[in-house]
Design a protein around this motif. Structure first.
Motif, PDB file in Angstrom:
ATOM      1  N   ALA A 257       0.823  -1.206   0.000  1.00  0.00           N
ATOM      2  CA  ALA A 257       0.000   0.000   0.000  1.00  0.00           C
ATOM      3  C   ALA A 257       0.860   1.260   0.000  1.00  0.00           C
ATOM      4  CB  ALA A 257      -0.935  -0.011   1.208  1.00  0.00           C
ATOM      5  N   SER A 258       2.029   1.192   0.639  1.00  0.00           N
ATOM      6  CA  SER A 258       2.882   2.377   0.726  1.00  0.00           C
ATOM      7  C   SER A 258       3.417   2.817  -0.631  1.00  0.00           C
ATOM      8  CB  SER A 258       4.054   2.116   1.678  1.00  0.00           C
ATOM      9  OG  SER A 258       4.999   1.218   1.104  1.00  0.00           O
ATOM     10  N   THR A 259       3.514   1.877  -1.575  1.00  0.00           N
ATOM     11  CA  THR A 259       4.053   2.236  -2.889  1.00  0.00           C
ATOM     12  C   THR A 259       3.088   3.100  -3.688  1.00  0.00           C
ATOM     13  OG1 THR A 259       3.210   0.188  -3.893  1.00  0.00           O
ATOM     14  CG2 THR A 259       5.449   0.138  -2.989  1.00  0.00           C
ATOM     15  N   LEU A 260       1.865   3.228  -3.184  1.00  0.00           N
ATOM     16  CA  LEU A 260       0.932   4.159  -3.816  1.00  0.00           C
ATOM     17  C   LEU A 260       1.295   5.600  -3.493  1.00  0.00           C
ATOM     18  CD1 LEU A 260      -2.414   2.298  -2.996  1.00  0.00           C
ATOM     19  CD2 LEU A 260      -1.078   2.191  -5.120  1.00  0.00           C
ATOM     20  N   LEU A 261       2.143   5.797  -2.474  1.00  0.00           N
ATOM     21  CA  LEU A 261       2.501   7.133  -2.018  1.00  0.00           C
ATOM     22  C   LEU A 261       3.931   7.523  -2.380  1.00  0.00           C
ATOM     23  CD1 LEU A 261       0.947   6.893   1.572  1.00  0.00           C
ATOM     24  CD2 LEU A 261      -0.109   7.853  -0.489  1.00  0.00           C
ATOM     25  N   PHE A 262       4.867   6.546  -2.350  1.00  0.00           N
ATOM     26  CA  PHE A 262       6.266   6.874  -2.621  1.00  0.00           C
ATOM     27  C   PHE A 262       7.008   5.622  -3.061  1.00  0.00           C
ATOM     28  CE2 PHE A 262       5.991   5.647   1.805  1.00  0.00           C
ATOM     29  CZ  PHE A 262       7.061   4.786   1.954  1.00  0.00           C
ATOM     30  N   THR A 263       8.227   5.795  -3.515  1.00  0.00           N
ATOM     31  CA  THR A 263       9.090   4.677  -3.900  1.00  0.00           C
ATOM     32  C   THR A 263      10.413   4.768  -3.141  1.00  0.00           C
ATOM     33  OG1 THR A 263       9.975   5.929  -5.773  1.00  0.00           O
ATOM     34  CG2 THR A 263       8.089   4.488  -6.201  1.00  0.00           C
ATOM     35  N   ILE A 264      11.029   3.611  -2.907  1.00  0.00           N
ATOM     36  CA  ILE A 264      12.320   3.555  -2.209  1.00  0.00           C
ATOM     37  C   ILE A 264      13.431   3.431  -3.232  1.00  0.00           C
ATOM     38  CG2 ILE A 264      13.743   2.222  -0.611  1.00  0.00           C
ATOM     39  CD1 ILE A 264      11.265   1.384   0.827  1.00  0.00           C
ATOM     40  N   PRO A 265      14.475   4.262  -3.127  1.00  0.00           N
ATOM     41  CA  PRO A 265      15.601   4.152  -4.067  1.00  0.00           C
ATOM     42  C   PRO A 265      16.201   2.752  -4.043  1.00  0.00           C
ATOM     43  CG  PRO A 265      15.770   6.166  -2.763  1.00  0.00           C
ATOM     44  CD  PRO A 265      14.662   5.340  -2.147  1.00  0.00           C
ATOM     45  N   GLU A 266      16.535   2.244  -5.201  1.00  0.00           N
ATOM     46  CA  GLU A 266      17.043   0.872  -5.313  1.00  0.00           C
ATOM     47  C   GLU A 266      18.312   0.629  -4.495  1.00  0.00           C
ATOM     48  OE1 GLU A 266      17.676  -2.476  -8.815  1.00  0.00           O
ATOM     49  OE2 GLU A 266      17.861  -0.355  -9.298  1.00  0.00           O
ATOM     50  N   PRO A 267      19.296   1.553  -4.486  1.00  0.00           N
ATOM     51  CA  PRO A 267      20.494   1.302  -3.674  1.00  0.00           C
ATOM     52  C   PRO A 267      20.183   1.143  -2.185  1.00  0.00           C
ATOM     53  CG  PRO A 267      20.909   3.037  -5.265  1.00  0.00           C
ATOM     54  CD  PRO A 267      19.441   2.771  -5.299  1.00  0.00           C
ATOM     55  N   LEU A 268      19.226   1.928  -1.681  1.00  0.00           N
ATOM     56  CA  LEU A 268      18.862   1.828  -0.273  1.00  0.00           C
ATOM     57  C   LEU A 268      18.205   0.487   0.019  1.00  0.00           C
ATOM     58  CD1 LEU A 268      18.700   3.206   2.478  1.00  0.00           C
ATOM     59  CD2 LEU A 268      16.504   4.187   1.788  1.00  0.00           C
ATOM     60  N   LEU A 269      17.380   0.017  -0.893  1.00  0.00           N
ATOM     61  CA  LEU A 269      16.744  -1.283  -0.746  1.00  0.00           C
ATOM     62  C   LEU A 269      17.798  -2.391  -0.720  1.00  0.00           C
ATOM     63  CD1 LEU A 269      14.211  -3.064  -0.667  1.00  0.00           C
ATOM     64  CD2 LEU A 269      14.180  -2.987  -3.169  1.00  0.00           C
ATOM     65  N   GLY A 270      18.787  -2.300  -1.611  1.00  0.00           N
ATOM     66  CA  GLY A 270      19.851  -3.300  -1.640  1.00  0.00           C
ATOM     67  C   GLY A 270      20.666  -3.313  -0.363  1.00  0.00           C
ATOM     68  N   ALA A 271      20.913  -2.123   0.191  1.00  0.00           N
ATOM     69  CA  ALA A 271      21.670  -2.035   1.443  1.00  0.00           C
ATOM     70  C   ALA A 271      20.918  -2.712   2.579  1.00  0.00           C
ATOM     71  CB  ALA A 271      21.940  -0.568   1.778  1.00  0.00           C
ATOM     72  N   TYR A 272      19.629  -2.482   2.641  1.00  0.00           N
ATOM     73  CA  TYR A 272      18.823  -3.104   3.693  1.00  0.00           C
ATOM     74  C   TYR A 272      18.816  -4.624   3.564  1.00  0.00           C
ATOM     75  CZ  TYR A 272      14.766  -4.973   6.045  1.00  0.00           C
ATOM     76  OH  TYR A 272      13.952  -5.763   6.797  1.00  0.00           O
TER      77      TYR A 272
END
Length: 242
Positions: A179-194
């Protein structure tokens, strides 16, 4: 569409937790399977995704791998600090394990499930085919997430109600993430770091806690087979998703 698909992950997570709850008379097999599932998720799912998403290098080493090692060490440090604090305060021990470690690990699983939901939403933004492939992988391995969340929380001496509460939170998390992706997106590098950081912590729990506990009282061939089956199941899920 992404939120509707994430409801499948909700149901699969609850199914995994219910399975872990019902087979208490075969605890060693449960733990062996959980260890294999965790190993498969880390080595075959999280780490490859982290390397793809976080493509930068630091002194010749991919940032995702550095964070993977950091996550492993962080989990070890947290467990040691909690154990020392527990001993210093004379707290009641549960087979030498601090309940806070189980809750911390389960909370990390909830965070990972939320990111799974984000991955579903982001994939559907790219296209329906991409969304379907990612959703299949997430829904399938969320059975393992639910199984592991309940098992880890219970293993560290937490009450059943706490384990069930963490299981429910883990089930809801992918729906919230999608549901949160309806409001914003997370940068791919940050997702990879997590993903790299979480993968290291999860591997520590599997290798240093779950698998040794599985063989503590029942060092049987069936336990090893369950571990292999768990890793093979994740391999199958990843292969089908590809």
């Amino acid at each position: 569409m992404a939120v509707i698909v994430a409801l499948g992950a909700f149901l699969m997570t609850l199914a995994g937790g219910w399975t872990a709850l019902r087979v208490t008379d075969r605890r060693h097999l449960v733990l062996g399977l959980a260890g294999g599932l965790m190993l498969g998720v880390v080595g075959l799912d999280l780490l490859p995704e982290a390397l793809d998403a976080a493509g930068t290098e630091v002194f010749g080493v991919p940032a995702a791998l550095l964070l993977f090692v950091a996550g492993f060490l962080m989990a070890h440090l947290v467990e040691r600090l909690l154990a020392v604090r527990q001993a210093a305060h004379g707290a009641e021990e549960h087979d030498g394990r601090a309940p806070e470690v189980g809750l911390t690990a389960a909370s990390a699983m909830v965070g990972h499930s939320a990111m799974d939901g984000v991955a579903i939403g982001a994939a559907f933004q790219v296209g329906g085919g991409m969304g379907a492939a990612v959703a299949l992988a997430v829904v399938a391995h969320d059975f393992a997430d639910g199984f592991n969340t309940y098992t880890i929380t219970s293993l560290y001496g937490n009450a059943r109600r706490r384990a069930l509460a963490m299981l429910f939170a883990d089930a809801v998390a992918p729906v919230v993430g999608a549901a949160s992706t309806l409001l914003f997106t997370i940068p791919e590098p940050l997702l990879g770091a997590y993903l790299g950081l979480f993968g290291g912590a999860l591997l520590y729990l599997a290798a240093a806690e779950i698998l040794p506990e599985a063989h503590h009282e029942h060092s049987a061939r069936s336990t090893v087979l369950c571990t292999i089956a768990g890793a093979a199941f994740i391999w199958l899920v990843v292969g089908v998703a590809e």
